[in-house]
Motif scaffolding. Structure first.
Motif, PDB file in Angstrom:
ATOM      1  N   GLU A 177      38.811 -12.550  -4.787  1.00  0.00           N
ATOM      2  CA  GLU A 177      38.515 -13.636  -5.734  1.00  0.00           C
ATOM      3  C   GLU A 177      37.635 -14.733  -5.132  1.00  0.00           C
ATOM      4  OE1 GLU A 177      38.602 -17.102  -8.087  1.00  0.00           O
ATOM      5  OE2 GLU A 177      39.598 -16.964  -6.134  1.00  0.00           O
ATOM      6  N   ARG A 213      34.023 -13.498  -5.244  1.00  0.00           N
ATOM      7  CA  ARG A 213      33.500 -13.462  -6.613  1.00  0.00           C
ATOM      8  C   ARG A 213      33.213 -14.866  -7.115  1.00  0.00           C
ATOM      9  NH1 ARG A 213      38.042 -10.327  -7.252  1.00  0.00           N
ATOM     10  NH2 ARG A 213      38.927 -11.707  -8.839  1.00  0.00           N
ATOM     11  N   ARG A 214      34.120 -15.778  -6.823  1.00  0.00           N
ATOM     12  CA  ARG A 214      33.927 -17.161  -7.276  1.00  0.00           C
ATOM     13  C   ARG A 214      32.668 -17.764  -6.667  1.00  0.00           C
ATOM     14  NH1 ARG A 214      38.583 -19.023  -6.001  1.00  0.00           N
ATOM     15  NH2 ARG A 214      38.003 -19.912  -3.983  1.00  0.00           N
ATOM     16  N   ALA A 229      31.667  -9.362  -9.342  1.00  0.00           N
ATOM     17  CA  ALA A 229      31.578 -10.576 -10.154  1.00  0.00           C
ATOM     18  C   ALA A 229      30.682 -10.413 -11.376  1.00  0.00           C
ATOM     19  CB  ALA A 229      31.065 -11.736  -9.302  1.00  0.00           C
ATOM     20  N   ARG A 244      29.775 -16.429  -8.633  1.00  0.00           N
ATOM     21  CA  ARG A 244      29.759 -17.015  -9.983  1.00  0.00           C
ATOM     22  C   ARG A 244      29.318 -18.479  -9.949  1.00  0.00           C
ATOM     23  NH1 ARG A 244      32.975 -14.348 -13.983  1.00  0.00           N
ATOM     24  NH2 ARG A 244      32.015 -12.291 -14.180  1.00  0.00           N
TER      25      ARG A 244
END
Length: 361
Positions: free
Chosen positions: A175, A178-179, A266, A182
């Motif tokens: 996570e 991916r964050r 992502a 993003r």
């Protein structure tokens, strides 16, 4: 067995990814493996660390000022061929046209078939299919092309994929990565492989105009693109068309290997509009990450992906399908994609290669 695997570059192109992963799997199976490659422009290592059980031989290859693509490829063949030492290998396996020309009489994997317009490169392509002692193809569709065009029977051994690495990037542990993507890119449709004719980039730009009309929050992100060929004219055409349509793609270029799984995981959708492929490794990695894959409707991709991907023909259909995949993800197809990717292991590919090698030895 003592096995030499030959590739043409240290950069993260599909054939190079294949070579390293296969070498490591063969070494895990107890074989003695050496990877030979050209170290272009001063490269002293591959794009990622390689298991120490695999011996690496990088042949220095200096850049040639003012050298065109044809001359560079012919010099690549000459330099690799002059440097290669047989060293009593039981099997010499070339993974591309350049290395197959450099060491005639090898085993050769035909990942996909190219079309060359210059006589010298067309002759190189021909020799790389007719001279090897045995051929491997990563899909039955490419093997059928080889049979139809040259009357040769190739052994079909599908690619593996490091599914766990991409599945992990899609899980809780991935996570933060991916964050980070993003936060940098927003929501996006991802294509991997750079901007080039074979990757169908112009059609993708056309399709993204329709996608953004329905989902203006979705941008186009293009990663990768290390290649020997000069696609400047095509890139200029793509950039001009993108400007006309207001698509404004984000072109990342090569992405560090350790950051790639999070970039893929992502994405809202993975776009794979290639006009020619042998297997589609990048798309299989996206399936492993649970990302919807939209690909061009080619026989080879139907063979490899079946019901795990969504297929589209022209740019208009591609735009509609991309938008549907982004708006209404299909949980059943996502699960099928993850299962499919998990079945394609490099250890299974290595087992099949070992069987072929033993039959030849």
């Amino acid at each position: 067995m003592r096995i030499a695997l030959l590739t043409y570059s240290t950069k993260p192109r599909g054939g190079v990814v294949h070579t390293l992963a296969l070498a490591e799997a063969l070494a895990r199976a107890g074989e003695e493996v050496t990877v030979w490659s050209l170290g272009r422009g001063g490269d002293a290592a591959f794009f990622r660390p390689v298991d120490s059980a695999v011996t690496l031989r990088l042949v220095p290859f200096a850049d040639g000022a003012g050298e065109d693509v044809g001359a560079r490829i012919l010099r690549s063949i000459e330099v690799l061929g002059a440097a290669f030492r047989d060293e009593d290998y039981d099997v010499v396996h070339a993974q591309d046209c350049i290395s197959a020309n450099a060491v005639p009489g090898c085993v050769r994997t035909v990942h996909h078939l190219d079309t060359f317009t210059t006589p010298a490169l067309a002759a190189c392509h021909e020799r790389a299919i007719t001279r090897p002692r045995a051929l491997v193809c990563v899909s039955a569709a490419v093997a059928a092309e080889v049979s139809a065009g040259w009357g040769r029977t190739a052994t079909v051994i599908p690619n593996g994929v490091d599914a766990a690495r991409f599945a992990d990037a899609a899980g809780s542990a991935g996570e933060p990565g991916r964050r980070e993507w993003r936060n940098r890119l927003g929501r996006y449709v991802l294509a991997v492989g750079g901007i080039e004719p074979r990757k169908g980039t112009l059609d993708l730009v056309e399709a993204m105009a329709a996608v953004r009309a329905g989902r203006p929050d979705l941008s186009l992100v293009v990663a990768g693109g290390e290649t020997l060929f000069d696609y400047r004219d095509y890139r200029a055409l793509v950039e001009a068309r993108a400007a006309d349509l207001g698509v404004d793609p984000v072109v990342l270029g090569p992405v560090p290997d350790d950051a790639l799984p999070a970039l893929v995981a992502a994405a809202d959708v993975f776009a794979f509009p290639s006009t020619k492929e042998g297997f589609g490794l990048a798309a299989m990695e996206a399936l492993a990450a649970g990302v919807p894959v939209v690909t061009r409707d080619l026989p080879v991709l139907r063979e490899v992906f079946g019901g795990a991907a969504v297929f589209a023909g022209d740019a208009g259909e591609l735009g509609r399908v991309l938008l549907t995949a982004a708006d209404r993800p299909d949980p059943a197809r996502r699960s099928a994609g993850r299962r499919l990717a998990a079945r394609h292991t490099w250890d299974a590919a290595a087992t099949a290669h070992r069987g072929l090698y033993r039959s030849l030895v």
